[in-house]
Design a protein around this motif. Structure first.
Motif, short mmCIF file in Angstrom:
data_model
loop_
_atom_site.label_atom_id
_atom_site.label_comp_id
_atom_site.label_asym_id
_atom_site.label_seq_id
_atom_site.Cartn_x
_atom_site.Cartn_y
_atom_site.Cartn_z
N LEU A 168 -11.85 -10.23 5.36
CA LEU A 168 -11.33 -9.02 5.02
C LEU A 168 -10.21 -9.27 4.04
O LEU A 168 -9.11 -10.00 4.59
CB LEU A 168 -10.83 -8.43 6.33
CG LEU A 168 -12.03 -8.34 7.50
CD1 LEU A 168 -11.31 -7.76 8.89
CD2 LEU A 168 -12.87 -7.18 7.05
N ARG A 169 -10.17 -8.78 3.02
CA ARG A 169 -9.16 -8.93 2.27
C ARG A 169 -8.24 -7.75 1.73
O ARG A 169 -7.43 -7.84 1.00
CB ARG A 169 -9.57 -9.59 0.52
CG ARG A 169 -10.21 -10.87 0.97
CD ARG A 169 -11.00 -11.41 -0.42
NE ARG A 169 -9.99 -11.98 -1.40
CZ ARG A 169 -9.13 -12.82 -1.52
NH1 ARG A 169 -9.62 -13.82 -0.70
NH2 ARG A 169 -8.46 -13.07 -2.49
N ASN A 170 -8.77 -6.54 2.06
CA ASN A 170 -8.15 -5.38 2.14
C ASN A 170 -7.95 -4.47 3.29
O ASN A 170 -8.83 -4.07 3.95
CB ASN A 170 -9.13 -4.37 1.24
CG ASN A 170 -9.06 -4.63 -0.33
OD1 ASN A 170 -7.91 -4.40 -1.15
ND2 ASN A 170 -10.01 -5.24 -0.89
N VAL A 171 -6.80 -4.80 3.98
CA VAL A 171 -6.40 -4.37 5.41
C VAL A 171 -4.90 -3.77 5.10
O VAL A 171 -4.04 -4.61 5.22
CB VAL A 171 -6.40 -5.34 6.27
CG1 VAL A 171 -6.18 -4.64 7.88
CG2 VAL A 171 -7.54 -6.24 6.42
N ALA A 172 -4.84 -2.57 4.73
CA ALA A 172 -3.72 -2.01 4.25
C ALA A 172 -2.60 -2.03 5.36
O ALA A 172 -1.39 -2.23 5.13
CB ALA A 172 -3.75 -0.44 3.94
N PRO A 194 0.64 -1.25 0.09
CA PRO A 194 0.06 -0.10 0.04
C PRO A 194 0.79 1.35 -0.08
O PRO A 194 0.40 2.55 -0.46
CB PRO A 194 -0.63 -0.09 1.30
CG PRO A 194 -0.80 -1.78 1.38
CD PRO A 194 0.45 -2.11 1.21
N ILE A 195 2.14 1.21 0.61
CA ILE A 195 2.99 2.39 0.43
C ILE A 195 3.87 2.28 -0.68
O ILE A 195 4.22 3.35 -1.21
CB ILE A 195 3.82 2.37 2.20
CG1 ILE A 195 2.89 2.50 2.95
CG2 ILE A 195 4.75 3.50 2.02
CD1 ILE A 195 3.35 2.53 4.33
N VAL A 205 -3.95 -6.15 0.17
CA VAL A 205 -4.64 -5.15 -0.87
C VAL A 205 -5.72 -6.04 -1.62
O VAL A 205 -5.72 -5.34 -2.96
CB VAL A 205 -3.34 -4.89 -1.80
CG1 VAL A 205 -2.64 -3.79 -0.96
CG2 VAL A 205 -2.75 -5.81 -2.44
N GLY A 206 -6.27 -7.00 -1.34
CA GLY A 206 -7.36 -7.62 -1.96
C GLY A 206 -6.89 -8.43 -3.65
O GLY A 206 -7.65 -8.50 -4.25
#
Length: 394
Positions: free
Chosen positions: A135-139, A25-26, A144-145
């Motif tokens: 939960l597949r998007n947990v930054a 994500p970063i 990141v899904g």
């Protein structure tokens, strides 16, 4: 002076950590601004903190020059690739000089490796819980899904499971070497599961068995070889055979694919290797092709074909005719100088598990990839401890 050494020590720790993780994500999946910034800082650290004309400086310059040499023979040459390689090399020089300045004691480096392995394992468990509950998007957990996510196939703290596998193998092999140097004898299985080491051992095993990487099983096989010798053969072999039978009966898809890839590798049949394990095959196929197909009578074999385009790089994994990256791009001359750098500064013994890691997991190339240099940083530090056995215990 104490403050100066503290800065150097913390910078080396941060540098090793930054080169061992990729928070998508970063940092994204490609070139990381965080890492490029850190590598740029390393130039100033080298110039103002550790400006020593070490072996790392000399051999890095020779290696980089041998990569630049083919530029005179090709009309298309990506100097951005060469510049990026230079950043990795200056980063290595800064790290090497810091290590040989004495920023790490053996006890400190053991704690660093133990902490990193346990943090990786903890993040994996949290990722597994998230995926299991949907939960597949947990930054903040580096999720990141991605389509491939499953409870037993997750990226942990890198771009993908295979990257984690390379880094983790370097960490745990480095941990074993540190314990060996500290105790002046190789750790046995019983030592690994005693109170002092059992947490890091279970963390490593959980990561290997459940993160879902065929490359991880190749790394695990290399780690297993650490315990094989004539004295331990009679009790180690039954343990390995029992583990093999259990894994064969399990539903661990990545283990079965890695096993198929290993069996196919013995035949040197590229198609069979590719069918067996897609991820691991990207590391095996170039080595097989290089040994099978290189023609020493051709100019390209010695000076390479020049740097590949971005499009060729992104689709390289589909090319079943590719060879070892450094040889294909820069030729055998550059490859030979990379070996001088490797065995002068990073790996002490040519015949060693570290060399096997270089061949199988790093594809015999000092590539522009963070996981490559993470492993080589660990090997460099272990070499330092071996070179200075009487001054690193405290």
């Amino acid at each position: 002076e104490a403050n100066l050494s503290t800065f150097d020590r913390y910078f080396a720790i941060i540098l090793l950590t930054v080169m061992s993780v990729q928070i998508v994500p970063i940092e994204g999946y490609e070139i990381s601004i965080v890492k490029v910034t850190m590598m740029g800082i390393c130039l100033f650290v080298f110039l103002f903190r550790v400006p020593y004309l070490s072996k790392a400086v000399v051999y890095s310059l020779i290696y980089w020059s041998s990569c630049a040499f083919p530029a005179f023979f090709y009309t298309i040459f990506r100097f951005s690739t060469l510049g990026y390689a230079g950043l990795f090399l200056i980063t290595f020089i800064a790290y090497y000089n810091l290590v040989y300045k004495g920023v790490f004691s053996l006890e400190l480096f053991l704690k660093i490796l133990k902490t990193l392995i346990c943090v990786f394992a903890g993040i994996l468990v949290l990722q597994q819980v998230c995926v299991l509950i949907g939960l597949r998007n947990v930054a903040f957990l580096n999720l990141v899904g991605a389509d491939y996510y499953a409870w037993n196939r997750l990226p942990v703290l890198t771009c993908e499971p295979s990257h984690t596998a390379v880094i983790l193998t370097g960490f745990f092999l480095g941990y074993l070497r540190c314990v060996e140097i500290k105790n002046r004898v190789k750790p046995s299985f019983s030592v690994l599961f005693n109170k002092e080491h059992r947490v890091v051992t279970f963390a490593y095993l959980w990561l290997t068995f459940t993160m879902g990487s065929g490359t991880g099983w190749f790394g695990f096989s290399i780690i297993c070889l650490y315990f094989v010798n004539m004295r331990s053969f009679y009790y180690v072999l039954p343990i390995f055979m029992t583990l093999y039978i259990i894994l064969q009966q399990s539903d661990n898809v990545q283990f079965r694919r890695a096993l198929s890839a290993a069996q196919a590798t013995v035949t040197a049949d590229i198609n069979k290797v590719q069918e067996a394990e897609g991820s691991a095959s990207t590391r095996i196929i170039p080595v097989i092709n290089t040994f099978k197909d290189i023609d020493l009578s051709k100019k390209e074999s010695w000076i390479g074909k020049g740097t590949i385009s971005i499009e060729e790089r992104d689709s390289a994994w589909k090319n079943s005719a590719r060879k070892i990256s450094v040889i294909e791009q820069y030729g055998l001359l550059a490859f030979l100088t990379s070996l001088f750098l490797l065995f002068s500064c990073m790996i002490k013994k040519i015949i060693s598990l570290e060399t096997l890691c270089f061949v199988i997991l790093l594809m015999m190339s000092l590539s522009n990839a963070y996981m490559t240099w993470s492993m080589l940083f660990v090997f460099t530090t272990i070499r330092y401890f071996k070179d200075n056995k009487n001054c690193h215990i405290n």
